[in-house]
Design a protein around this motif. Structure first.
Motif, mmCIF file in Angstrom:
data_model
loop_
_atom_site.group_PDB
_atom_site.id
_atom_site.type_symbol
_atom_site.label_atom_id
_atom_site.label_comp_id
_atom_site.label_asym_id
_atom_site.label_seq_id
_atom_site.Cartn_x
_atom_site.Cartn_y
_atom_site.Cartn_z
ATOM 1 N N ASP A 30 0.825 -1.205 0.000
ATOM 2 C CA ASP A 30 0.000 0.000 0.000
ATOM 3 C C ASP A 30 0.862 1.258 0.000
ATOM 4 O O ASP A 30 0.456 2.299 -0.518
ATOM 5 C CB ASP A 30 -0.918 -0.012 1.224
ATOM 6 C CG ASP A 30 -2.048 1.004 1.109
ATOM 7 O OD1 ASP A 30 -2.537 1.221 -0.023
ATOM 8 O OD2 ASP A 30 -2.430 1.585 2.144
ATOM 9 N N ALA A 31 2.053 1.163 0.585
ATOM 10 C CA ALA A 31 2.954 2.314 0.642
ATOM 11 C C ALA A 31 3.687 2.545 -0.670
ATOM 12 O O ALA A 31 4.325 3.587 -0.857
ATOM 13 C CB ALA A 31 3.962 2.125 1.773
ATOM 14 N N GLY A 32 3.619 1.576 -1.593
ATOM 15 C CA GLY A 32 4.278 1.726 -2.878
ATOM 16 C C GLY A 32 3.471 2.606 -3.821
ATOM 17 O O GLY A 32 2.436 3.174 -3.460
ATOM 18 N N THR A 33 3.955 2.730 -5.053
ATOM 19 C CA THR A 33 3.277 3.563 -6.051
ATOM 20 C C THR A 33 3.134 2.802 -7.362
ATOM 21 O O THR A 33 3.897 1.882 -7.653
ATOM 22 C CB THR A 33 4.069 4.856 -6.315
ATOM 23 O OG1 THR A 33 5.390 4.518 -6.778
ATOM 24 C CG2 THR A 33 4.168 5.704 -5.056
ATOM 25 N N ARG A 59 5.481 -4.029 -6.619
ATOM 26 C CA ARG A 59 5.052 -2.654 -6.846
ATOM 27 C C ARG A 59 6.232 -1.719 -6.623
ATOM 28 O O ARG A 59 7.071 -1.970 -5.749
ATOM 29 C CB ARG A 59 3.899 -2.285 -5.901
ATOM 30 C CG ARG A 59 3.159 -1.023 -6.297
ATOM 31 C CD ARG A 59 2.090 -0.668 -5.286
ATOM 32 N NE ARG A 59 1.169 0.334 -5.823
ATOM 33 C CZ ARG A 59 0.313 1.041 -5.090
ATOM 34 N NH1 ARG A 59 0.242 0.833 -3.769
ATOM 35 N NH2 ARG A 59 -0.484 1.944 -5.649
ATOM 36 N N GLU A 60 6.279 -0.670 -7.399
ATOM 37 C CA GLU A 60 7.351 0.298 -7.251
ATOM 38 C C GLU A 60 7.389 0.833 -5.821
ATOM 39 O O GLU A 60 6.359 1.235 -5.262
ATOM 40 C CB GLU A 60 7.144 1.466 -8.235
ATOM 41 C CG GLU A 60 8.218 2.526 -8.203
ATOM 42 C CD GLU A 60 9.557 2.024 -8.716
ATOM 43 O OE1 GLU A 60 10.595 2.553 -8.256
ATOM 44 O OE2 GLU A 60 9.562 1.124 -9.576
ATOM 45 N N GLY A 61 8.565 0.815 -5.230
ATOM 46 C CA GLY A 61 8.725 1.305 -3.872
ATOM 47 C C GLY A 61 8.420 0.279 -2.799
ATOM 48 O O GLY A 61 8.656 0.528 -1.612
ATOM 49 N N ALA A 62 7.878 -0.875 -3.207
ATOM 50 C CA ALA A 62 7.537 -1.924 -2.234
ATOM 51 C C ALA A 62 8.312 -3.203 -2.475
ATOM 52 O O ALA A 62 8.398 -4.055 -1.589
ATOM 53 C CB ALA A 62 6.036 -2.214 -2.271
ATOM 54 N N GLY A 63 8.851 -3.358 -3.673
ATOM 55 C CA GLY A 63 9.562 -4.585 -3.998
ATOM 56 C C GLY A 63 8.620 -5.738 -4.272
ATOM 57 O O GLY A 63 7.437 -5.544 -4.579
ATOM 58 N N THR A 64 9.128 -6.946 -4.133
ATOM 59 C CA THR A 64 8.374 -8.160 -4.444
ATOM 60 C C THR A 64 8.024 -8.907 -3.167
ATOM 61 O O THR A 64 8.878 -9.074 -2.287
ATOM 62 C CB THR A 64 9.192 -9.088 -5.362
ATOM 63 O OG1 THR A 64 9.484 -8.398 -6.585
ATOM 64 C CG2 THR A 64 8.421 -10.366 -5.677
ATOM 65 N N VAL A 65 6.778 -9.358 -3.085
ATOM 66 C CA VAL A 65 6.368 -10.210 -1.970
ATOM 67 C C VAL A 65 5.824 -11.515 -2.532
ATOM 68 O O VAL A 65 5.177 -11.546 -3.585
ATOM 69 C CB VAL A 65 5.303 -9.538 -1.067
ATOM 70 C CG1 VAL A 65 5.882 -8.319 -0.384
ATOM 71 C CG2 VAL A 65 4.058 -9.174 -1.865
ATOM 72 N N THR A 85 -7.830 -4.870 -4.554
ATOM 73 C CA THR A 85 -9.067 -4.829 -5.344
ATOM 74 C C THR A 85 -9.376 -3.409 -5.797
ATOM 75 O O THR A 85 -9.307 -2.455 -5.025
ATOM 76 C CB THR A 85 -10.234 -5.395 -4.525
ATOM 77 O OG1 THR A 85 -10.018 -6.796 -4.328
ATOM 78 C CG2 THR A 85 -11.559 -5.202 -5.248
ATOM 79 N N GLY A 86 -9.708 -3.315 -7.087
ATOM 80 C CA GLY A 86 -10.058 -2.019 -7.664
ATOM 81 C C GLY A 86 -8.870 -1.201 -8.126
ATOM 82 O O GLY A 86 -9.048 -0.080 -8.609
ATOM 83 N N GLN A 87 -7.667 -1.749 -8.014
ATOM 84 C CA GLN A 87 -6.467 -1.006 -8.387
ATOM 85 C C GLN A 87 -5.985 -1.412 -9.788
ATOM 86 O O GLN A 87 -6.557 -2.267 -10.433
ATOM 87 C CB GLN A 87 -5.367 -1.268 -7.352
ATOM 88 C CG GLN A 87 -5.738 -0.839 -5.942
ATOM 89 C CD GLN A 87 -6.065 0.647 -5.847
ATOM 90 O OE1 GLN A 87 -5.310 1.484 -6.335
ATOM 91 N NE2 GLN A 87 -7.188 0.977 -5.219
ATOM 92 N N ASP A 88 -4.901 -0.782 -10.218
ATOM 93 C CA ASP A 88 -4.314 -1.066 -11.530
ATOM 94 C C ASP A 88 -3.423 -2.304 -11.419
ATOM 95 O O ASP A 88 -2.491 -2.322 -10.604
ATOM 96 C CB ASP A 88 -3.475 0.120 -12.010
ATOM 97 C CG ASP A 88 -4.287 1.396 -12.156
ATOM 98 O OD1 ASP A 88 -5.510 1.294 -12.346
ATOM 99 O OD2 ASP A 88 -3.693 2.491 -12.082
ATOM 100 N N TRP A 89 -3.720 -3.305 -12.242
ATOM 101 C CA TRP A 89 -2.956 -4.551 -12.222
ATOM 102 C C TRP A 89 -2.249 -4.745 -13.546
ATOM 103 O O TRP A 89 -2.765 -4.388 -14.616
ATOM 104 C CB TRP A 89 -3.870 -5.750 -12.005
ATOM 105 C CG TRP A 89 -4.493 -5.894 -10.652
ATOM 106 C CD1 TRP A 89 -4.536 -4.966 -9.644
ATOM 107 C CD2 TRP A 89 -5.186 -7.041 -10.174
ATOM 108 N NE1 TRP A 89 -5.214 -5.474 -8.570
ATOM 109 C CE2 TRP A 89 -5.622 -6.744 -8.857
ATOM 110 C CE3 TRP A 89 -5.477 -8.283 -10.717
ATOM 111 C CZ2 TRP A 89 -6.346 -7.653 -8.091
ATOM 112 C CZ3 TRP A 89 -6.197 -9.201 -9.966
ATOM 113 C CH2 TRP A 89 -6.617 -8.886 -8.654
ATOM 114 N N VAL A 90 -1.083 -5.386 -13.479
ATOM 115 C CA VAL A 90 -0.385 -5.867 -14.665
ATOM 116 C C VAL A 90 -0.190 -7.369 -14.493
ATOM 117 O O VAL A 90 0.353 -7.824 -13.482
ATOM 118 C CB VAL A 90 0.987 -5.181 -14.839
ATOM 119 C CG1 VAL A 90 1.731 -5.786 -16.032
ATOM 120 C CG2 VAL A 90 0.815 -3.676 -15.027
ATOM 121 N N ILE A 91 -0.668 -8.146 -15.459
ATOM 122 C CA ILE A 91 -0.552 -9.601 -15.417
ATOM 123 C C ILE A 91 -0.162 -10.094 -16.803
ATOM 124 O O ILE A 91 -0.584 -9.529 -17.817
ATOM 125 C CB ILE A 91 -1.875 -10.277 -14.994
ATOM 126 C CG1 ILE A 91 -2.320 -9.791 -13.607
ATOM 127 C CG2 ILE A 91 -1.742 -11.790 -14.987
ATOM 128 C CD1 ILE A 91 -3.588 -10.463 -13.107
#
Length: 410
Positions: A30-33, A59-65, A85-91
């Motif tokens: 959530d803290a990423g961008t 996510r940018e600024g959050a790294g990989t989980v 949910t409701g956010q921008d996804w890349v798959i």
């Protein structure tokens, strides 16, 4: 010089499995961008269904989980859904991942499918490894996609593989977006992405399965054969569900259909069937009992072969019984292929061949199904839309179909 990347640049992530870890990961993301790059690893070749055993998010600024929701699915959803949910996804190849994510209560707001984008851009090999290699000169170590991801703990090499699948995904989306914008295809791609997201927006659980979906079931002719197939499938489904094992590992689909075709009544007969797991303890008696149960059941309850009416004849019927109309379809398809070459994209993206055949039948078919729904060129756009085509497809396809029909009618 090509870089062989075997380990993520940030190091190998741990697999997060506890509710506390899920909430910490959610706060971090959530803290990423920017968009969330998401992938899943499943185990449908080993387990009963196609649920996700590992979810990779970057996510940018959050790294990989890396998160493993098994046995904590409700807690996983409670932690991650408010953030994702409701956010921008890349798959990459979203239709393969979205169902298992929907079962976890996760749904995109907007979607960018890098595999489909690559196909719109005309890349011959749109798989993730090939795209990253071509655009970034980075070779990702592959080879674990078909592994049993339900295994715990997940080996380090597998974790590297999983993390690398999302490491460059956002960058790939940006590169493909720029290419499509330059080629004036971006709006078409976004329309398809929106369509894919909408198709999965109402999914909450796996779709019920049916024995009639078995590949090869249409080759069974008698009601006795169908009764045996149904009983075998129901018996296999029950065991597979209770043991959380892929049904095909208990009794391969083709073997099940072959047993139903032959209706064996002795251990010798069933053991002769190619591929039958005769060495598995109890298999012979178990599946022979299913056959016996089926053939001894009341005949009035045996299933019948379904002959549901088709709106358009199958390809074999079309070619055999309506050669003149098939020739019209071939000419129109040729026009689609030419347009695809001009646009540097597969003609099948412009309009599915099955829908082109449906339009020909709707205009020229003698009877049945959709025949008669197109009486003139003005009817084509509405027909295509009613069959699920998108607006951009109709704009490109309707003139080609109209020209082909006009040439036939003279």
């Amino acid at each position: 010089m090509t870089e062989l990347r075997q380990v993520p640049k940030d190091g190998t992530p741990k697999v997060l499995t506890s509710p506390r870890d899920f909430h910490a990961a959610a706060e971090r993301l959530d803290a990423g961008t920017g968009p969330f790059a998401i992938d899943t690893e499943r185990a449908s070749a080993y387990r009963f269904d196609d649920r996700a055993f590992l979810v990779q998010i970057r996510r940018e600024g959050a790294g990989t989980v890396l998160l493993a929701p098994e046995n904590r699915r409700a807690e996983f959803s409670a932690a991650l859904a408010p953030v994702l949910t409701g956010q921008d996804w890349v798959i990459h190849a979203a239709p393969s991942d979205l169902p298992s994510l929907a079962w976890l209560g996760l749904y995109p707001g907007t979607l960018f499918d890098t595999e489909l984008a690559a196909r719109f851009a005309g890349f011959a090999h749109p798989n993730l490894g090939a795209m990253v290699l071509e655009l970034f000169d980075v070779e990702l170590e592959k080879g674990y996609g078909d592994s049993d991801w339900s295994e715990t703990p997940i080996p380090q090499k597998w974790r590297n593989y999983a993390a690398l699948d999302v490491e460059l995904l956002n960058e790939l989306a940006v590169a493909l977006r720029d290419i499509l914008a330059e080629e004036e295809k971006l709006d078409w791609a976004y329309a398809e992405f929106d369509h894919i997201a909408a198709e999965h927006s109402g999914i909450t659980a796996p779709e019920p399965r049916s024995w009639r979906e078995l590949k090869g079931i249409s080759s069974l002719r008698s009601r006795e054969q169908l009764a045996v197939a149904r009983e075998l499938w129901q018996r296999r489904e029950s065991i597979a569900r209770s043991q959380d094992i892929a049904p095909n590992r208990l009794l391969p689909h083709r073997v099940l259909v072959e047993i139903a075709r032959r209706v064996p009544t002795t251990p010798y007969e069933i053991n002769k069937i190619k591929g039958f797991p005769r060495r598995r303890g109890g298999a012979t008696l178990q599946w022979l009992d299913a056959v016996t149960t089926a053939i001894e059941s009341p005949k009035e309850k045996w299933p019948v072969q379904l002959r549901s009416p088709q709106p358009v004849p199958s390809k074999s019927v079309f070619t055999r019984e309506f050669p003149e109309l098939w020739s019209v379809y071939q000419d129109i398809r040729g026009a689609f292929e030419d347009l695809g070459d001009e646009l540097t994209m597969s003609y099948e993206l412009i309009l599915k061949p099955s829908l082109v055949r449906a339009a020909v039948w709707a205009a020229l078919g003698p009877e049945g199904g959709v025949a008669g729904e197109i009486s003139g060129s003005a009817d084509i756009p509405g027909f295509l839309l009613s069959q699920g085509a998108r607006e951009w497809q109709v704009e490109l396809a309707a003139p080609l179909i109209a020209d082909g029909l006009h040439a036939f009618r003279g």
